[in-house]
Design an enzyme around this catalytic site. Structure first.
Site, PDB file in Angstrom:
ATOM      1  N   CYS A 119      25.320  41.498 -64.346  1.00 45.76           N
ATOM      2  CA  CYS A 119      24.829  42.805 -63.883  1.00 45.76           C
ATOM      3  C   CYS A 119      25.607  43.316 -62.678  1.00 45.76           C
ATOM      4  O   CYS A 119      25.489  44.490 -62.321  1.00 45.76           O
ATOM      5  CB  CYS A 119      23.347  42.721 -63.558  1.00 45.76           C
ATOM      6  N   HIS A 262      21.602  48.591 -59.004  1.00 38.28           N
ATOM      7  CA  HIS A 262      21.461  48.049 -60.360  1.00 38.28           C
ATOM      8  C   HIS A 262      20.012  48.246 -60.801  1.00 38.28           C
ATOM      9  O   HIS A 262      19.072  47.931 -60.053  1.00 38.28           O
ATOM     10  CB  HIS A 262      21.844  46.568 -60.352  1.00 38.28           C
ATOM     11  N   ASN A 292      16.998  47.730 -68.216  1.00 36.97           N
ATOM     12  CA  ASN A 292      18.142  47.083 -67.562  1.00 36.97           C
ATOM     13  C   ASN A 292      19.295  46.973 -68.565  1.00 36.97           C
ATOM     14  O   ASN A 292      19.237  46.174 -69.501  1.00 36.97           O
ATOM     15  CB  ASN A 292      17.692  45.693 -67.077  1.00 36.97           C
TER      16      ASN A 292
HETATM   17  O1  UT7 Z   1      19.550  42.146 -64.158  1.00 36.41           O
HETATM   18  C1  UT7 Z   1      19.393  40.908 -63.555  1.00 36.41           C
HETATM   19  C2  UT7 Z   1      18.429  40.968 -62.497  1.00 36.41           C
HETATM   20  N1  UT7 Z   1      17.100  40.710 -63.025  1.00 36.41           N
HETATM   21  C3  UT7 Z   1      16.059  40.974 -62.275  1.00 36.41           C
HETATM   22  O2  UT7 Z   1      16.210  41.494 -61.195  1.00 36.41           O
HETATM   23  C4  UT7 Z   1      14.682  40.581 -62.760  1.00 36.41           C
HETATM   24  C5  UT7 Z   1      13.857  40.180 -61.557  1.00 36.41           C
HETATM   25  N2  UT7 Z   1      12.484  39.802 -61.935  1.00 36.41           N
HETATM   26  C6  UT7 Z   1      11.567  40.726 -62.239  1.00 36.41           C
HETATM   27  O3  UT7 Z   1      11.860  41.906 -62.326  1.00 36.41           O
HETATM   28  C7  UT7 Z   1      10.142  40.264 -62.444  1.00 36.41           C
HETATM   29  O4  UT7 Z   1      10.007  38.935 -62.006  1.00 36.41           O
HETATM   30  C8  UT7 Z   1       9.669  40.380 -63.932  1.00 36.41           C
HETATM   31  C9  UT7 Z   1       9.504  41.832 -64.317  1.00 36.41           C
HETATM   32  C10 UT7 Z   1      10.648  39.691 -64.858  1.00 36.41           C
HETATM   33  C11 UT7 Z   1       8.302  39.705 -64.087  1.00 36.41           C
HETATM   34  O5  UT7 Z   1       7.365  40.291 -63.216  1.00 36.41           O
HETATM   35  P1  UT7 Z   1       6.442  39.358 -62.298  1.00 36.41           P
HETATM   36  O6  UT7 Z   1       5.567  40.260 -61.539  1.00 36.41           O
HETATM   37  O7  UT7 Z   1       7.357  38.446 -61.523  1.00 36.41           O
HETATM   38  O8  UT7 Z   1       5.598  38.569 -63.377  1.00 36.41           O
HETATM   39  P2  UT7 Z   1       5.431  37.000 -63.528  1.00 36.41           P
HETATM   40  O9  UT7 Z   1       6.653  36.391 -64.113  1.00 36.41           O
HETATM   41  O10 UT7 Z   1       4.889  36.454 -62.248  1.00 36.41           O
HETATM   42  O11 UT7 Z   1       4.280  36.923 -64.602  1.00 36.41           O
HETATM   43  C12 UT7 Z   1       2.943  37.364 -64.299  1.00 36.41           C
HETATM   44  C13 UT7 Z   1       2.104  37.212 -65.535  1.00 36.41           C
HETATM   45  C14 UT7 Z   1       2.246  35.863 -66.222  1.00 36.41           C
HETATM   46  O12 UT7 Z   1       0.973  35.490 -66.741  1.00 36.41           O
HETATM   47  P3  UT7 Z   1       0.025  34.462 -65.949  1.00 36.41           P
HETATM   48  O13 UT7 Z   1       0.817  33.198 -65.824  1.00 36.41           O
HETATM   49  O14 UT7 Z   1      -0.255  35.121 -64.626  1.00 36.41           O
HETATM   50  O15 UT7 Z   1      -1.152  34.355 -66.858  1.00 36.41           O
HETATM   51  C15 UT7 Z   1       3.168  36.145 -67.359  1.00 36.41           C
HETATM   52  O16 UT7 Z   1       2.980  35.272 -68.444  1.00 36.41           O
HETATM   53  O17 UT7 Z   1       2.492  38.188 -66.503  1.00 36.41           O
HETATM   54  C16 UT7 Z   1       2.753  37.537 -67.737  1.00 36.41           C
HETATM   55  N3  UT7 Z   1       3.792  38.275 -68.426  1.00 36.41           N
HETATM   56  C17 UT7 Z   1       3.555  39.325 -69.237  1.00 36.41           C
HETATM   57  N4  UT7 Z   1       2.422  39.929 -69.609  1.00 36.41           N
HETATM   58  C18 UT7 Z   1       2.507  40.991 -70.437  1.00 36.41           C
HETATM   59  C19 UT7 Z   1       5.146  38.059 -68.342  1.00 36.41           C
HETATM   60  N5  UT7 Z   1       5.778  38.968 -69.119  1.00 36.41           N
HETATM   61  C20 UT7 Z   1       4.816  39.762 -69.668  1.00 36.41           C
HETATM   62  C21 UT7 Z   1       4.848  40.863 -70.542  1.00 36.41           C
HETATM   63  N6  UT7 Z   1       3.671  41.439 -70.897  1.00 36.41           N
HETATM   64  N7  UT7 Z   1       5.986  41.364 -71.023  1.00 36.41           N
END
Ligand code: UT7
Length: 339
Positions: A119, A262, A292
């Site tokens: 990225c 980005h 993204n």
């Molecule tokens: O281009 C390269 C750079 N990439 C990035 O910058 C990505 C950086 N990371 C992020 O943007 C975020 O971490 C994400 C958008 C990927 C995830 O958001 P988050 O607020 O960090 O969520 P999380 O991983 O802490 O997950 C929270 C909850 C989990 O459930 P539990 O364990 O709390 O029950 C996940 O299983 O959300 C759940 N979850 C979803 N729920 C519905 C994860 N993905 C999804 C989904 N739909 N698509």
């Protein structure tokens, strides 16, 4: 190599272009495949839909369209291009896709090659191009950022498949007099020790060859990401690097016309903007429609903002790319192209 422009050690950005696939996939539609919802995706990322390359399109074709558009804005004859740099992690051909774009553009005098930095790729390519322009090797460079991560996500993994989309963006860069230099400063960083948090690794599949030897079959596993780790990395490192760059160039955050980061997550854009007290109207975002698009996000967003009249000639843009590697970079650029 014979220097052709020894006295021109400034860099001007004089044209932009972009192209996105015709297929668009909304959050609601994705909800038919994985357990997710429009409200979760929008609240956590700002993404509403993304574009995905279909059977009748290729990344080279998208890149070609983006490149043509940038050439048209710059008013360049394809034969006047000296270098085509394609930033991508998902080429149509692992040996490199830039020469195929060169052929489609009929840029017969250009050397063309790929550069991979995930990225951060477009920003790294832009800075690489600037070196060739500043040292007099080349006079005109077309920098393209393009990715097709739809080919490399696991479409049954809701933690990654909702994030990515496909697209291409391009910028035409020209050597100019040092007094008109538009690349006011840049900083680039890598930290491979944290690379495990975002990978598209080769499959570990060894097949027997002859007499007890083996070979590894080619191919890649889908994208693996520790989202929280990458999020923390981005909101810590991007503001720190931008701050260092502003200090080194003696440019104040108040004079930034546009924050062009980005496009990974709206929450990351908001956090960086807040750190520098940049109002939301100056933060460029197209996450809602494209998600993204990896190396394409920055030139795609730039081109849209130039074409819809937001970015005008002379505007100061603070930009930063970040992602797998881990890699990150920042640059301060003055947009020179016609608007
Ligand atoms: O281009 C390269 C750079 N990439 C990035 O910058 C990505 C950086 N990371 C992020 O943007 C975020 O971490 C994400 C958008 C990927 C995830 O958001 P988050 O607020 O960090 O969520 P999380 O991983 O802490 O997950 C929270 C909850 C989990 O459930 P539990 O364990 O709390 O029950 C996940 O299983 O959300 C759940 N979850 C979803 N729920 C519905 C994860 N993905 C999804 C989904 N739909 N698509």
């Amino acid at each position: 190599m014979v220097g052709i422009a020894q006295n021109l050690c400034g860099v001007a950005l004089v044209g932009s272009g972009s192209a996105t696939p015709s297929q668009s996939l909304s959050n609601e539609e994705l909800g038919h495949r994985v357990e997710t919802s429009d409200s979760w995706i929008k609240a956590r990322t700002g993404i509403g839909s993304r574009c995905v390359i279909g059977p009748d399109e290729t990344l080279v074709q998208l890149s070609h369209r983006a490149g043509l558009s940038a050439l048209s804005m710059a008013g360049w004859d394809p034969e006047s291009i000296d270098l085509i740099l394609l930033a991508t992690s998902s080429p149509d051909d692992l040996f490199g896709s830039a020469p195929k774009i060169q052929a489609l553009l009929a840029a017969k005098n250009a050397v063309a090659f790929d550069l991979t930095a995930a990225c951060s790729g477009f920003l790294f390519a832009l800075v690489t191009a600037a070196q060739f322009l500043r040292n007099g090797s080349f006079r005109r460079v077309l920098v393209i950022g393009a990715d097709q991560l739809s080919s490399w996500v696991n479409w049954d993994d809701r933690t990654t498949c909702v994030l990515f989309g496909d697209g291409a963006g391009a910028v035409a860069m020209e050597a100019v007099d040092a007094s008109q230099d538009d690349l006011l400063g840049y900083l680039l960083r890598s930290d491979g020790s944290r690379g495990d948090s975002l990978q598209l690794p080769q499959i570990r599949d060894h097949l027997p060859l002859v007499s007890g030897t083996s070979h590894q079959r080619g191919g890649f596993d889908p994208i693996q990401m520790n989202g929280q780790e990458v999020y923390k990395f981005a909101v810590r490192e991007v503001p720190a690097l931008l701050e260092k760059l502003l200090n080194e160039t003696q440019i104040s955050a108040d004079s930034i016309d546009w924050l062009l980061l980005h496009q990974a997550n709206q929450r990351i854009l908001d956090a960086v903007a807040e750190r520098f007290s940049i109002p939301s109207q100056k933060v460029l975002s197209n996450l809602g429609s494209y998600g993204n698009t990896s190396a394409a996000t920055i030139p795609l967003m730039l081109d849209q903002a130039v074409k819809d009249g937001r970015v005008s000639s002379g505007d100061l843009i603070a930009t930063s790319g970040f992602g797998a590697g881990l890699s990150w970079g920042a640059a301060l650029i003055r947009w020179k192209g016609p608007t």
